[in-house]
Design an enzyme around this catalytic site. Structure first.
Site, short mmCIF file in Angstrom:
data_model
loop_
_atom_site.label_atom_id
_atom_site.label_comp_id
_atom_site.label_asym_id
_atom_site.label_seq_id
_atom_site.Cartn_x
_atom_site.Cartn_y
_atom_site.Cartn_z
N PRO A 1 0.82 -1.22 0.00
CA PRO A 1 0.00 0.00 0.00
C PRO A 1 0.85 1.27 0.00
O PRO A 1 0.35 2.35 -0.29
CB PRO A 1 -0.82 -0.10 1.29
CG PRO A 1 -0.57 -1.43 1.88
CD PRO A 1 0.59 -2.06 1.18
N GLU B 1 2.61 -8.20 8.50
CA GLU B 1 2.79 -6.74 8.51
C GLU B 1 3.59 -6.26 7.31
O GLU B 1 3.79 -5.06 7.13
CB GLU B 1 3.48 -6.29 9.81
CG GLU B 1 2.64 -6.45 11.05
CD GLU B 1 1.27 -5.81 10.92
OE1 GLU B 1 1.18 -4.70 10.39
OE2 GLU B 1 0.29 -6.45 11.34
N ARG C 1 -2.89 -7.67 -21.03
CA ARG C 1 -3.84 -7.26 -22.07
C ARG C 1 -3.28 -6.16 -22.98
O ARG C 1 -3.85 -5.86 -24.02
CB ARG C 1 -5.20 -6.88 -21.47
CG ARG C 1 -5.20 -5.64 -20.61
CD ARG C 1 -6.48 -5.55 -19.83
NE ARG C 1 -7.68 -5.75 -20.66
CZ ARG C 1 -8.17 -4.88 -21.51
NH1 ARG C 1 -7.55 -3.73 -21.67
NH2 ARG C 1 -9.25 -5.13 -22.21
N ASP D 1 -9.28 1.64 -25.10
CA ASP D 1 -9.86 1.53 -23.76
C ASP D 1 -9.69 2.85 -23.00
O ASP D 1 -8.97 3.74 -23.44
CB ASP D 1 -9.15 0.42 -22.97
CG ASP D 1 -9.76 -0.94 -23.24
OD1 ASP D 1 -10.95 -1.00 -23.58
OD2 ASP D 1 -9.03 -1.95 -23.08
N1 SAM Z 1 1.25 -3.40 7.59
C1 SAM Z 1 1.07 -2.99 6.24
C2 SAM Z 1 0.66 -1.53 6.18
O1 SAM Z 1 0.03 -1.05 7.13
O2 SAM Z 1 0.96 -0.87 5.18
C3 SAM Z 1 0.01 -3.83 5.54
C4 SAM Z 1 0.42 -5.23 5.35
S1 SAM Z 1 -0.76 -6.19 4.47
C5 SAM Z 1 -1.72 -6.85 5.74
C6 SAM Z 1 0.14 -7.55 3.89
C7 SAM Z 1 0.66 -7.43 2.48
O3 SAM Z 1 -0.42 -7.31 1.58
C8 SAM Z 1 1.54 -6.26 2.16
O4 SAM Z 1 2.88 -6.45 2.56
C9 SAM Z 1 1.41 -6.16 0.66
O5 SAM Z 1 2.29 -7.06 0.01
C10 SAM Z 1 -0.03 -6.60 0.42
N2 SAM Z 1 -0.95 -5.48 0.21
C11 SAM Z 1 -1.94 -5.10 1.04
N3 SAM Z 1 -2.62 -4.06 0.55
C12 SAM Z 1 -2.06 -3.75 -0.64
C13 SAM Z 1 -2.31 -2.74 -1.61
N4 SAM Z 1 -3.27 -1.84 -1.47
N5 SAM Z 1 -1.54 -2.74 -2.73
C14 SAM Z 1 -0.55 -3.64 -2.89
N6 SAM Z 1 -0.26 -4.60 -1.98
C15 SAM Z 1 -0.99 -4.66 -0.87
#
Ligand code: SAM
Length: 217
Positions: free
Chosen positions: A89, A116, A154, A169
């Site tokens: 994220p 995490e 795609r 698109d």
């Molecule tokens: N502790 C992290 C934080 O607060 O930013 C979130 C960890 S999440 C539970 C576990 C994993 O899911 C992340 O390390 C990432 O690889 C993936 N992930 C979760 N949300 C994502 C998003 N919006 N975009 C890309 N990957 C995501």
């Protein structure tokens, strides 16, 4: 193009029907793309194949450790020279423009986090780019990785039946970066709702004008 996906749940990728059917399934069968999942756990030197540990400084959750990821990426880089992308994220938001840039590569390596996330030293040392699929938190990076695979695939020439459809698109140059006009198909009237007459007129110049006027910013 080659996608190597590092995950502790390779079965999410390998057994996923999304990669077996329709456009992506066909792209794999016709060898436009290769999608290979790698089990990070297999690279763990821990006798119990552990891949996570408690966070320094305390707090909730576990953190994915350096060693298995460092070793996995080192091994995969021998076959895939593309950028190493961590799905998180924190990353840059995935856009059409980003997908277009990545579609020019021969391959990408996608690292999926869990818990995490990963030890910061993985991000500092091994990651070329970080991509987010939106401002929300998922349980893992597997769905984001699959979204990256789909949006890039795609765009690859030959993958769609008609290459022009990817060029027309939403977000493309042809649509001035805007979102596509509304679509209608048969029947002409459904539950008293009519398709716009202009689209049935056969007047291509007028249809083009209507469509342009109905692009969304
Ligand atoms: N502790 C992290 C934080 O607060 O930013 C979130 C960890 S999440 C539970 C576990 C994993 O899911 C992340 O390390 C990432 O690889 C993936 N992930 C979760 N949300 C994502 C998003 N919006 N975009 C890309 N990957 C995501």
């Amino acid at each position: 193009m080659r996608f190597d996906i590092l995950t502790i749940f390779p079965q999410f990728i390998e057994e996923n029907p999304y990669f077996k059917y329709s456009i992506i399934g066909r792209a794999i069968n016709k060898k436009f793309i290769k999608v290979k999942a790698h089990d990070i756990r297999k690279y763990s030197k821990d006798k119990h194949k552990k891949v996570d540990d408690i966070p320094y400084g305390g707090g909730a959750g576990m953190v994915m450790t350096c060693q298995p990821i460092f070793d996995a990426i080192k091994a995969i880089k021998k076959q895939n020279k593309g950028p190493v992308i961590f799905l998180t994220p924190h990353g840059e938001k995935l856009t059409h423009e980003k997908a277009q840039k990545l579609a020019k590569k021969k391959g990408v390596i996608l690292l999926c986090g869990r818990y995490e996330g990963v030890d910061q030293r993985v991000r500092d040392k091994l990651i070329d780019e970080e991509i987010s699929i939106g401002d929300y938190v998922l349980t893992g990076g597997e769905l984001p990785a699959m979204i990256v695979v789909d949006t890039i695939t795609r765009l690859l020439p030959g993958v769609l039946h008609d290459d022009n459809s990817a060029l027309e698109d939403s977000f493309t140059e042809k649509l001035e970066g805007k979102k596509e006009y509304p679509h209608y198909t048969r029947p002409e009237v459904y539950k008293k709702m009519k398709a716009p007459k202009i689209l049935l007129s056969g007047n291509h110049a007028e249809i083009e004008k209507w469509r342009k006027a109905h692009l969304k910013v």
